[in-house]
Scaffold this active site. Sequence first.
Site, PDB file in Angstrom:
ATOM      1  N   ALA A 133       0.831  -1.210   0.000  1.00 27.67           N
ATOM      2  CA  ALA A 133       0.000   0.000   0.000  1.00 27.67           C
ATOM      3  C   ALA A 133       0.861   1.254   0.000  1.00 27.67           C
ATOM      4  O   ALA A 133       1.260   1.762   1.059  1.00 27.67           O
ATOM      5  CB  ALA A 133      -0.952  -0.014   1.198  1.00 27.67           C
ATOM      6  N   THR A 135       0.380   3.822  -3.002  1.00 31.34           N
ATOM      7  CA  THR A 135      -0.360   4.873  -3.711  1.00 31.34           C
ATOM      8  C   THR A 135      -1.471   5.499  -2.866  1.00 31.34           C
ATOM      9  O   THR A 135      -2.163   4.813  -2.118  1.00 31.34           O
ATOM     10  CB  THR A 135      -0.975   4.277  -5.006  1.00 31.34           C
ATOM     11  OG1 THR A 135       0.072   3.676  -5.761  1.00 31.34           O
ATOM     12  CG2 THR A 135      -1.664   5.345  -5.844  1.00 31.34           C
ATOM     13  N   PRO A 137      -4.594   8.923  -3.077  1.00 29.58           N
ATOM     14  CA  PRO A 137      -5.333   9.717  -4.077  1.00 29.58           C
ATOM     15  C   PRO A 137      -4.480  10.848  -4.674  1.00 29.58           C
ATOM     16  O   PRO A 137      -4.591  11.136  -5.865  1.00 29.58           O
ATOM     17  CB  PRO A 137      -6.513  10.276  -3.280  1.00 29.58           C
ATOM     18  CG  PRO A 137      -6.725   9.274  -2.180  1.00 29.58           C
ATOM     19  CD  PRO A 137      -5.366   8.726  -1.845  1.00 29.58           C
ATOM     20  N   GLU A 372       3.021  -0.050 -10.907  1.00 29.86           N
ATOM     21  CA  GLU A 372       4.433  -0.183 -10.500  1.00 29.86           C
ATOM     22  C   GLU A 372       5.319   0.759 -11.317  1.00 29.86           C
ATOM     23  O   GLU A 372       6.438   0.436 -11.699  1.00 29.86           O
ATOM     24  CB  GLU A 372       4.886  -1.643 -10.556  1.00 29.86           C
ATOM     25  CG  GLU A 372       4.008  -2.486  -9.633  1.00 29.86           C
ATOM     26  CD  GLU A 372       4.608  -3.788  -9.185  1.00 29.86           C
ATOM     27  OE1 GLU A 372       5.832  -3.924  -9.177  1.00 29.86           O
ATOM     28  OE2 GLU A 372       3.809  -4.671  -8.808  1.00 29.86           O
TER      29      GLU A 372
HETATM   30  C1  LIG Z   1      -5.353  -1.935 -11.244  1.00 33.43           C
HETATM   31  C2  LIG Z   1      -4.338  -1.183 -10.453  1.00 33.43           C
HETATM   32  C3  LIG Z   1      -3.628  -1.840  -9.457  1.00 33.43           C
HETATM   33  C4  LIG Z   1      -2.706  -1.136  -8.670  1.00 33.43           C
HETATM   34  N1  LIG Z   1      -2.062  -1.784  -7.631  1.00 33.43           N
HETATM   35  C5  LIG Z   1      -1.321  -1.051  -6.749  1.00 33.43           C
HETATM   36  C6  LIG Z   1      -0.815  -1.634  -5.547  1.00 33.43           C
HETATM   37  O1  LIG Z   1      -0.992  -2.830  -5.278  1.00 33.43           O
HETATM   38  N2  LIG Z   1      -0.138  -0.855  -4.681  1.00 33.43           N
HETATM   39  C7  LIG Z   1       0.083   0.472  -4.914  1.00 33.43           C
HETATM   40  O2  LIG Z   1       0.706   1.143  -4.078  1.00 33.43           O
HETATM   41  N3  LIG Z   1      -0.374   1.068  -6.055  1.00 33.43           N
HETATM   42  C8  LIG Z   1      -1.080   0.340  -6.969  1.00 33.43           C
HETATM   43  N4  LIG Z   1      -1.575   0.927  -8.120  1.00 33.43           N
HETATM   44  C9  LIG Z   1      -1.301   2.338  -8.367  1.00 33.43           C
HETATM   45  C10 LIG Z   1      -0.364   2.578  -9.538  1.00 33.43           C
HETATM   46  O3  LIG Z   1       0.936   2.207  -9.203  1.00 33.43           O
HETATM   47  C11 LIG Z   1      -0.495   4.057  -9.944  1.00 33.43           C
HETATM   48  O4  LIG Z   1      -1.763   4.185 -10.573  1.00 33.43           O
HETATM   49  C12 LIG Z   1       0.610   4.509 -10.875  1.00 33.43           C
HETATM   50  O5  LIG Z   1       1.837   4.528 -10.191  1.00 33.43           O
HETATM   51  C13 LIG Z   1       0.340   5.898 -11.469  1.00 33.43           C
HETATM   52  O6  LIG Z   1      -0.073   6.809 -10.493  1.00 33.43           O
HETATM   53  P1  LIG Z   1      -1.405   7.681 -10.751  1.00 33.43           P
HETATM   54  O7  LIG Z   1      -2.478   6.722 -11.125  1.00 33.43           O
HETATM   55  O8  LIG Z   1      -1.637   8.534  -9.567  1.00 33.43           O
HETATM   56  O9  LIG Z   1      -1.073   8.543 -12.019  1.00 33.43           O
HETATM   57  P2  LIG Z   1      -0.275   9.976 -12.068  1.00 33.43           P
HETATM   58  O10 LIG Z   1       0.968   9.872 -11.253  1.00 33.43           O
HETATM   59  O11 LIG Z   1      -1.269  11.012 -11.701  1.00 33.43           O
HETATM   60  O12 LIG Z   1       0.077  10.044 -13.564  1.00 33.43           O
HETATM   61  C14 LIG Z   1      -0.831  10.498 -14.579  1.00 33.43           C
HETATM   62  C15 LIG Z   1      -0.044  10.627 -15.876  1.00 33.43           C
HETATM   63  O13 LIG Z   1       1.000  11.609 -15.713  1.00 33.43           O
HETATM   64  C16 LIG Z   1       2.255  11.045 -16.028  1.00 33.43           C
HETATM   65  N5  LIG Z   1       3.287  11.638 -15.187  1.00 33.43           N
HETATM   66  C17 LIG Z   1       3.276  11.798 -13.837  1.00 33.43           C
HETATM   67  N6  LIG Z   1       4.421  12.356 -13.425  1.00 33.43           N
HETATM   68  C18 LIG Z   1       5.173  12.562 -14.527  1.00 33.43           C
HETATM   69  C19 LIG Z   1       6.475  13.084 -14.765  1.00 33.43           C
HETATM   70  N7  LIG Z   1       7.246  13.548 -13.771  1.00 33.43           N
HETATM   71  N8  LIG Z   1       6.941  13.137 -16.030  1.00 33.43           N
HETATM   72  C20 LIG Z   1       6.176  12.671 -17.061  1.00 33.43           C
HETATM   73  N9  LIG Z   1       4.935  12.155 -16.898  1.00 33.43           N
HETATM   74  C21 LIG Z   1       4.460  12.094 -15.655  1.00 33.43           C
HETATM   75  C22 LIG Z   1       2.088   9.559 -15.786  1.00 33.43           C
HETATM   76  O14 LIG Z   1       3.053   8.797 -16.473  1.00 33.43           O
HETATM   77  C23 LIG Z   1       0.668   9.345 -16.289  1.00 33.43           C
HETATM   78  O15 LIG Z   1       0.683   9.216 -17.675  1.00 33.43           O
HETATM   79  C24 LIG Z   1      -2.459   0.234  -8.935  1.00 33.43           C
HETATM   80  C25 LIG Z   1      -3.159   0.876  -9.963  1.00 33.43           C
HETATM   81  C26 LIG Z   1      -4.102   0.200 -10.698  1.00 33.43           C
HETATM   82  C27 LIG Z   1      -4.877   0.934 -11.749  1.00 33.43           C
END
Ligand SMILES: Cc1cc2nc3c(=O)[nH]c(=O)nc-3n(C[C@H](O)[C@H](O)[C@H](O)COP(=O)(O)OP(=O)(O)OC[C@H]3O[C@@H](n4cnc5c(N)ncnc54)[C@H](O)[C@@H]3O)c2cc1C
Length: 388
Positions: A133, A135, A137, A372
Amino acid sequence: MFKNFIRTSMKLELNDQQKMIQKMVREFAEKEIAPIAAELDEKAEYPTKTLQKMAKLGLLGIIIPTEYGGAGLDTISYAIAIEEISRKCASTGVVSSVHNSLTAWPIIKYGTDDQKKKYLPILAKGEKIGAFAGTEPNAGSDLGAMQTTAVLKGNKYIINGDKTFITSGPEAGIIIVFAVTDKEAGAKGISAFIVESDFKGYKVGSIFEKLGINASKTSELIFEEMEVPKENLLGKEGDGFKIALSTLDGGRIGIACQAVGIAQAALDESIEYSKQRQQFGKPIAKFQAIQWMIAEMATRIEASRFLTLNAAYKKDIGERYGKEAAMAKLFASETAMECVIKGVQIHGGYGYTKEYTIERLFRDAKITEIYEGTSEVQKMVIAGSLLR
Ligand SMILES: Cc1cc2nc3c(=O)[nH]c(=O)nc-3n(C[C@H](O)[C@H](O)[C@H](O)COP(=O)(O)OP(=O)(O)OC[C@H]3O[C@@H](n4cnc5c(N)ncnc54)[C@H](O)[C@@H]3O)c2cc1C
């Protein structure tokens, strides 16, 4: 010279034990996973029974040392197993990847003797499923911006905050949780904890409806004055961000394997379909347009598999592998997407229906480019390593 992965001139070959693991997991996946994968996806049903069977075969403790009840195998064996499982069900693939590499591994690497003795046998036997855990919001790619707090009061940490998108969230019994113990210290103020789902103040929030990997169950976790015994701090206070990043380096090998498994399945399905489907009086496999798609898919899959096994090999011999794991995950996940797009195209209209497995693969592939670390984050890791 190389203990785990025999390399002679340009030939890369698995050793006998790794070949045996591959055969065993492949047979298990064909017999136990393939027949139920579509139904689990449709019902968004967690693969509980499959996980129990996998535990009996040692697949929930692949990398856990034998002294803690695990199989004590290397990362290459783990990689092979995750690919074979994901080839038949990507949901089961990610659940077992998170259990092994995002939950057991940080305990193996950073846990105290007592923590290892207490938690690793439970994970190896599959008595409880693991989760990670990180991530929140408002903290995804920028994990260092997390807001969940942990305050030491007497012999307990009191944790407050919300985590989101947690794989196995509603089912997990042992969860590696990250929280801020020192707000002033930025990323160096983050700590890691081993949390049990029956700790007071632990709650599962909303379960997400998703595009794919429906059987893996993804949810919020809510911590309200959650009480965590002091001895469940993993590593030292302030080590959490380092633990998270190093754990994700290994986790990416697992997701790369998941992507290779999905891509391989898309190729398997496409070869079979193109030999059967007749148009213009012959199987569509006779058309060069189809043959080229098959050839391109197979080539990218082979390259992805080598990148993935190379990262696993580097991990096994104790070399740095963060860049290699990021390259493997980036390339393999893009390959998975390319292969499912081509796979649906080869299936024509039928590929757009739930009658054919390629439709599920199409939905499952996308997540490998997101979790990841998104593909953009992988490029940041690779470039960061090259420009250091
Ligand atoms: C089905 C599923 C399972 C998951 N399982 C887990 C889990 O078990 N444990 C856990 O902790 N998390 C988990 N996650 C979370 C996942 O790791 C995150 O969704 C992911 O890391 C992206 O974060 P975000 O969704 O907040 O997107 P954001 O970080 O908001 O990114 C949105 C977009 O902006 C881009 N972006 C962001 N920063 C930059 C930058 N500096 N330069 C260029 N582009 C950028 C991203 O690449 C993306 O395209 C899961 C997610 C899903 C959907």
